[in-house]
Design a protein around this motif. Structure first.
Motif, PDB file in Angstrom:
ATOM      1  N   GLY A  92       0.818  -1.212   0.000  1.00 30.07           N
ATOM      2  CA  GLY A  92       0.000   0.000   0.000  1.00 30.07           C
ATOM      3  C   GLY A  92       0.845   1.251   0.000  1.00 30.07           C
ATOM      4  O   GLY A  92       0.545   2.228  -0.703  1.00 30.07           O
ATOM      5  N   GLY A  93       1.945   1.232   0.779  1.00 28.04           N
ATOM      6  CA  GLY A  93       2.843   2.378   0.801  1.00 28.04           C
ATOM      7  C   GLY A  93       3.543   2.587  -0.524  1.00 28.04           C
ATOM      8  O   GLY A  93       3.666   3.719  -1.009  1.00 28.04           O
ATOM      9  N   ALA A  94       4.006   1.494  -1.132  1.00 29.42           N
ATOM     10  CA  ALA A  94       4.701   1.599  -2.416  1.00 29.42           C
ATOM     11  C   ALA A  94       3.777   2.096  -3.521  1.00 29.42           C
ATOM     12  O   ALA A  94       4.165   2.938  -4.342  1.00 29.42           O
ATOM     13  CB  ALA A  94       5.284   0.238  -2.797  1.00 29.42           C
ATOM     14  N   VAL A  95       2.541   1.607  -3.538  1.00 30.32           N
ATOM     15  CA  VAL A  95       1.570   2.038  -4.554  1.00 30.32           C
ATOM     16  C   VAL A  95       1.228   3.513  -4.364  1.00 30.32           C
ATOM     17  O   VAL A  95       1.116   4.264  -5.340  1.00 30.32           O
ATOM     18  CB  VAL A  95       0.302   1.160  -4.495  1.00 30.32           C
ATOM     19  N   SER A  96       1.069   3.954  -3.129  1.00 31.25           N
ATOM     20  CA  SER A  96       0.759   5.362  -2.866  1.00 31.25           C
ATOM     21  C   SER A  96       1.895   6.263  -3.318  1.00 31.25           C
ATOM     22  O   SER A  96       1.670   7.321  -3.926  1.00 31.25           O
ATOM     23  CB  SER A  96       0.486   5.575  -1.370  1.00 31.25           C
ATOM     24  N   LEU A  97       3.122   5.868  -3.032  1.00 31.63           N
ATOM     25  CA  LEU A  97       4.282   6.660  -3.453  1.00 31.63           C
ATOM     26  C   LEU A  97       4.367   6.718  -4.976  1.00 31.63           C
ATOM     27  O   LEU A  97       4.598   7.789  -5.553  1.00 31.63           O
ATOM     28  CB  LEU A  97       5.557   6.068  -2.866  1.00 31.63           C
ATOM     29  N   ALA A  98       4.161   5.576  -5.637  1.00 29.67           N
ATOM     30  CA  ALA A  98       4.220   5.558  -7.104  1.00 29.67           C
ATOM     31  C   ALA A  98       3.103   6.408  -7.705  1.00 29.67           C
ATOM     32  O   ALA A  98       3.310   7.097  -8.721  1.00 29.67           O
ATOM     33  CB  ALA A  98       4.114   4.116  -7.609  1.00 29.67           C
ATOM     34  N   SER A  99       1.926   6.400  -7.086  1.00 33.63           N
ATOM     35  CA  SER A  99       0.804   7.217  -7.577  1.00 33.63           C
ATOM     36  C   SER A  99       1.147   8.699  -7.496  1.00 33.63           C
ATOM     37  O   SER A  99       0.853   9.475  -8.413  1.00 33.63           O
ATOM     38  CB  SER A  99      -0.463   6.914  -6.768  1.00 33.63           C
ATOM     39  N   PHE A 100       1.775   9.092  -6.403  1.00 26.62           N
ATOM     40  CA  PHE A 100       2.217  10.473  -6.237  1.00 26.62           C
ATOM     41  C   PHE A 100       3.237  10.851  -7.308  1.00 26.62           C
ATOM     42  O   PHE A 100       3.162  11.926  -7.921  1.00 26.62           O
ATOM     43  CB  PHE A 100       2.795  10.643  -4.834  1.00 26.62           C
ATOM     44  N   LEU A 101       4.181   9.958  -7.569  1.00 25.55           N
ATOM     45  CA  LEU A 101       5.211  10.243  -8.573  1.00 25.55           C
ATOM     46  C   LEU A 101       4.641  10.297  -9.986  1.00 25.55           C
ATOM     47  O   LEU A 101       5.144  11.046 -10.834  1.00 25.55           O
ATOM     48  CB  LEU A 101       6.321   9.193  -8.489  1.00 25.55           C
ATOM     49  N   ILE A 102       3.598   9.517 -10.255  1.00 31.29           N
ATOM     50  CA  ILE A 102       2.953   9.578 -11.573  1.00 31.29           C
ATOM     51  C   ILE A 102       2.387  10.975 -11.820  1.00 31.29           C
ATOM     52  O   ILE A 102       2.435  11.496 -12.946  1.00 31.29           O
ATOM     53  CB  ILE A 102       1.841   8.516 -11.680  1.00 31.29           C
TER      54      ILE A 102
END
Length: 423
Positions: free
Chosen positions: A100-110
């Motif tokens: 969940g943390g990794a997906v949230s960080l990647a979403s922010f970077l997108i």
């Protein structure tokens, strides 16, 4: 008076308890605490690089040698907060937090533009600017993280997962289980970014910054909003509720963003843009003995009041109070639901905070530089570290005296009440 307090408590406490147990506020609080040790390391580096007795040449050399200690921590604070939100929100839904943390960080970077604009107006693509990962990206990071984690958890809860047979290593099983929820979540953010950049020719970073972040930080950096927040901290503590946890969960994103703004200006040698920041609130409110600035109160109880009960509580609370832990005073005096001392408990922090703001606005004492100082650092030392000036410590001493003067008449009234024997 006690009857009125009881009725008020009946109205206030259920609402405050709901706020204190709110899933999203708790996640936000924990996410900022995740970044705390990293920002502390960055703050130590900044303090060492900018000690006041160093000349500019020495500061420049130290910044070149050790500047990455700050760049890799405080300057990218939004990265840690974004990951923390995804992690803790997923954990609250009993979903694997690390994904969940990794997906949230990647979403922010997108949603983050990988473009750097030079001073001459030229754009360089494929470069990620640090300010997008720090103060400027704080609010878009939080919003993206909450939405991404919600999508990821809901998809996961629906059972849309690839299930591996027994005997497959757990790490592989968890990775495949997270695959479909992660792909769907990241696709949503990729489409949002494509819509914003392709149709509206803007990036969501700048939209959120201009529409939400700047107005909120502008409001939060002002004295009226600060006093209102401080009032509710004291008011909730009076009823036995941890006012800082409840209020700071709402205000920390604003105060931390202002802190990062000041830090960037301080590093660049520019005037500090804000007075109210997280270090201001920690150093010049909590840093004087804990919530309510009670170090002066504890000393008066320990060495001035006559009743044995108050002297004992004061001496017991003195050692923790030096390090800004004041629960012994709050519950030992007690301050909770004690109508006799409600006025100084609420008024003293408001008076002192107003004075500090005006003194800093007038340029007499420098505002906090943006360096994060642990709230447990004792008085004087914390003021010097926060402002990089001995004037910060001197201002804390003045605050200490003012708090004592405000409290003294009320403590004398309390001391004269014939409830306990005088030794």
């Amino acid at each position: 008076m006690n009857g009125f307090m009881d009725k008020l408590a009946e109205k206030i406490m259920p609402l405050a308890n709901k706020l204190g147990q709110n899933r999203y506020l708790m996640v936000l609080r924990d996410a900022f605490m995740l970044s705390f040790p990293l920002t502390m390391f960055g703050s130590i580096v900044v303090v060492i690089n900018n000690l006041p007795f160093f000349n500019d040449a020495t500061k420049g050399i130290l910044t070149n040698l050790f500047g990455n200690g700050q760049n890799a921590t405080m300057s990218i604070m939004s990265v840690f907060v974004t990951f923390g939100i995804g992690y803790y929100l997923s954990e609250s839904y009993e979903v694997e937090g690390i994904f969940g943390g990794a997906v949230s960080l990647a979403s922010f970077l997108i949603l983050t533009p990988f473009v750097m604009t030079l001073e001459n107006g030229e754009d360089i693509s494929g470069v990620l600017s640090l300010d997008r990962l720090g103060a400027k990206g704080m609010f878009i990071g939080m919003i993206a993280a909450f939405i991404a984690a919600e999508i990821y958890c809901r998809v996961t809860k629906k059972g849309w997962q690839i299930k591996m047979p027994d005997g497959v290593p757990p790490a592989v099983t968890k990775s495949f289980a997270a695959l479909i929820p992660a792909v769907l979540t990241l696709t949503v953010f990729l489409l949002i970014n494509a819509l914003m950049t392709g149709v509206f020719h803007v990036n969501l970073h700048d939209v959120i910054y201009e529409v939400i972040q700047k107005p909120l930080t502008g409001l939060g950096s002002g004295l009226p909003a600060t006093l209102l927040a401080l009032f509710f901290v004291q008011f909730l503590w009076f009823f036995g509720l941890h006012g800082q946890i409840i209020v700071n969960s709402v205000m920390d994103p604003i105060w931390n963003t202002l802190m990062l703004d000041n830090l960037e200006a301080y590093k660049a040698g520019n005037p500090l843009p804000h007075i109210i920041t997280k270090p201001f609130m920690e150093t010049f409110t909590v840093g004087l003995g804990g919530s309510g600035m009670t170090l002066a109160v504890v000393l008066l109880m320990a060495f001035v009041l006559k009743k044995k009960q108050y002297r004992d509580v004061g001496r017991l609370a003195l050692a923790p109070g030096i390090f800004n832990v004041n629960e012994p005073a709050i519950f030992g005096l007690p301050i909770v639901l004690n109508a006799t001392i409600m006025i100084p408990w609420i008024i003293a922090p408001l008076v002192v905070t107003t004075l500090n703001y005006l003194v800093m606005a007038a340029g007499i004492v420098p505002p906090p530089t943006g360096v994060s100082v642990p709230w447990t650092v004792p008085i004087i030392a914390s003021g010097i570290l926060a402002t990089n000036s001995w004037l910060g410590g001197a201002l804390q001493v003045i605050d200490f005296i003012i708090v004592g003067l405000i409290w003294y008449p009320f403590l004398r009234v309390l001391d004269r009440q014939p409830n306990f024997d005088v030794e």
